[in-house]
Motif scaffolding. Sequence first.
Motif, mmCIF file in Angstrom:
data_model
loop_
_atom_site.group_PDB
_atom_site.id
_atom_site.type_symbol
_atom_site.label_atom_id
_atom_site.label_comp_id
_atom_site.label_asym_id
_atom_site.label_seq_id
_atom_site.Cartn_x
_atom_site.Cartn_y
_atom_site.Cartn_z
ATOM 1 N N PHE A 172 -92.055 -38.123 27.702
ATOM 2 C CA PHE A 172 -91.411 -39.296 28.297
ATOM 3 C C PHE A 172 -92.432 -40.244 28.924
ATOM 4 O O PHE A 172 -92.391 -41.446 28.707
ATOM 5 N N HIS B 261 -88.492 -40.503 38.270
ATOM 6 C CA HIS B 261 -88.157 -40.283 36.861
ATOM 7 C C HIS B 261 -87.573 -38.890 36.662
ATOM 8 O O HIS B 261 -86.549 -38.725 35.983
ATOM 9 N N TRP C 203 -83.511 -37.613 35.617
ATOM 10 C CA TRP C 203 -83.062 -36.658 34.616
ATOM 11 C C TRP C 203 -82.297 -35.494 35.238
ATOM 12 O O TRP C 203 -81.314 -35.008 34.667
ATOM 13 N N SER D 113 -78.911 -36.985 35.930
ATOM 14 C CA SER D 113 -78.142 -37.198 34.703
ATOM 15 C C SER D 113 -77.568 -35.897 34.165
ATOM 16 O O SER D 113 -76.370 -35.804 33.858
ATOM 17 N N THR E 170 -86.850 -35.891 22.498
ATOM 18 C CA THR E 170 -86.654 -37.003 23.431
ATOM 19 C C THR E 170 -85.657 -38.018 22.870
ATOM 20 O O THR E 170 -84.849 -38.569 23.623
ATOM 21 N N LEU F 89 -82.334 -36.467 23.479
ATOM 22 C CA LEU F 89 -81.991 -36.467 24.902
ATOM 23 C C LEU F 89 -81.583 -37.853 25.382
ATOM 24 O O LEU F 89 -80.705 -37.974 26.246
ATOM 25 N N TRP F 90 -82.187 -38.900 24.837
ATOM 26 C CA TRP F 90 -81.761 -40.250 25.207
ATOM 27 C C TRP F 90 -80.341 -40.526 24.708
ATOM 28 O O TRP F 90 -79.538 -41.161 25.403
ATOM 29 N N ASN G 220 -78.133 -38.636 26.964
ATOM 30 C CA ASN G 220 -78.074 -39.309 28.246
ATOM 31 C C ASN G 220 -77.065 -40.459 28.211
ATOM 32 O O ASN G 220 -76.323 -40.679 29.184
#
Length: 428
Positions: free
Chosen positions: A268, A296, A300, A303, A351, A354-355, A358
């Motif tokens: 990230f 940051h 996470w 979230s 990633t 995961l985005w 999210n």
Amino acid sequence: MRKISVILILIVLALFHLRYLSQFFDWDSCVYALNIQRNRLESAFYNPHHLGFESSGLLYWKLLQYIYPTTDIMFFLRLRILSFALFFLGAFIWLFYKLYDDFLLAVILALVIQFSQAFWFYSLHNDTPMIHSCLMALLFLFTVYFIRKGLKTGHLFFLWFLQLSSIYFHQSNVIHFGMVPMAILITENRYFGQKMRTIFIYLFTLGAATIISYLFVGFVILKKGLGNPNESHFSFWMFLYAAIDRWGTSVGDKNYIHYFYRGIGDAFLVFQTVIPKFRVDFSNLWAKQSAAFNFHLLFWIFSLGIGFLNFRTLWSQFRTEILIMIFWLMPSIGFYTWWEGYFFEFWVGTTIGLWIFNYYILKSLSFPRLPYFSRSVLHCTYALLCGFYFLTNFTYSTLPRSIGPKFGYVEGIQGPVLKLAEEKIYNR
């Protein structure tokens, strides 16, 4: 108008990346370039972990030299990776907009993915993570999209080819075999018996195609045998890295939590490599050198925590996506943490996933009676994250690596690497 906007965004990104294209040389990127430069099939298929990477690179290099004779191989191989990364971002915006009817959100989220450290670094680097990770993300998005269209036979052919391509570009993608079968299982236009037969045919043909491909490359192209157990043995080539103590089940203590923490952190942000220790330090929450990284990580934690607490709503809104995503993210996190979790190259695809996850979490918090307000909050959140990722990763990673050649681990190939680093195109 939306299509024109996407094209313009990609053109601007392409020009920006060309201005700050990486001149970082390490062992992997240089060996892959040298394998292609040798212009031999044996070299292009030397590494079984990614049959499609160097072999497609060799075809690309031959075509390029036919059109435009040049010796600047590393520059053009990086250009190949960058072109695919930009293609993926365009496809991501289009698919995300079609799925969730929010064009601006699709654009901003694509930029957040772009400016994440792992994606940004490997979109400018001649290495394997980018193409196969993007193919897996496209497999997920197309699977969800086709489910909404009824998942017809033609859709399954397309998904089959896409998944086989992802395996060719990185062998480890065999761990994601359950994504499309799960999609077949949850479709509503087939009887259970039909679903099971379709799943069997899909997996059997996918497995057969993969096995036959490896047998053909190993025995026919590389002329490996089954005689004495040495370097010419088929199994030695097939399980190349597993035969080296550094990887996988290597001897010694392994702190897998530390591996995951370091790898996903670097994926990230420039999480560890700027200074020789982790930049997260909750004992000094507001300290200048760690505040951004502290918040940051808190973002996470918040979230994922909200996703857990709000799971009933999350499940009701995104049940299909979550069921398919389980077979993408869970095998990735487990396998790559075990394999080489401390290298952020293995977390490019994770990633991206995961985005997307999210977004599902934050979207599930929306107020149905205030749709425009909820959208604005999402847009602002991801826009702030986009700016933060851009400033941090550009300052500490992209910019330094674009100024003159820099070298990582190149032990044993220093001479060829120096020749690659002297490409004429950088001196014009």
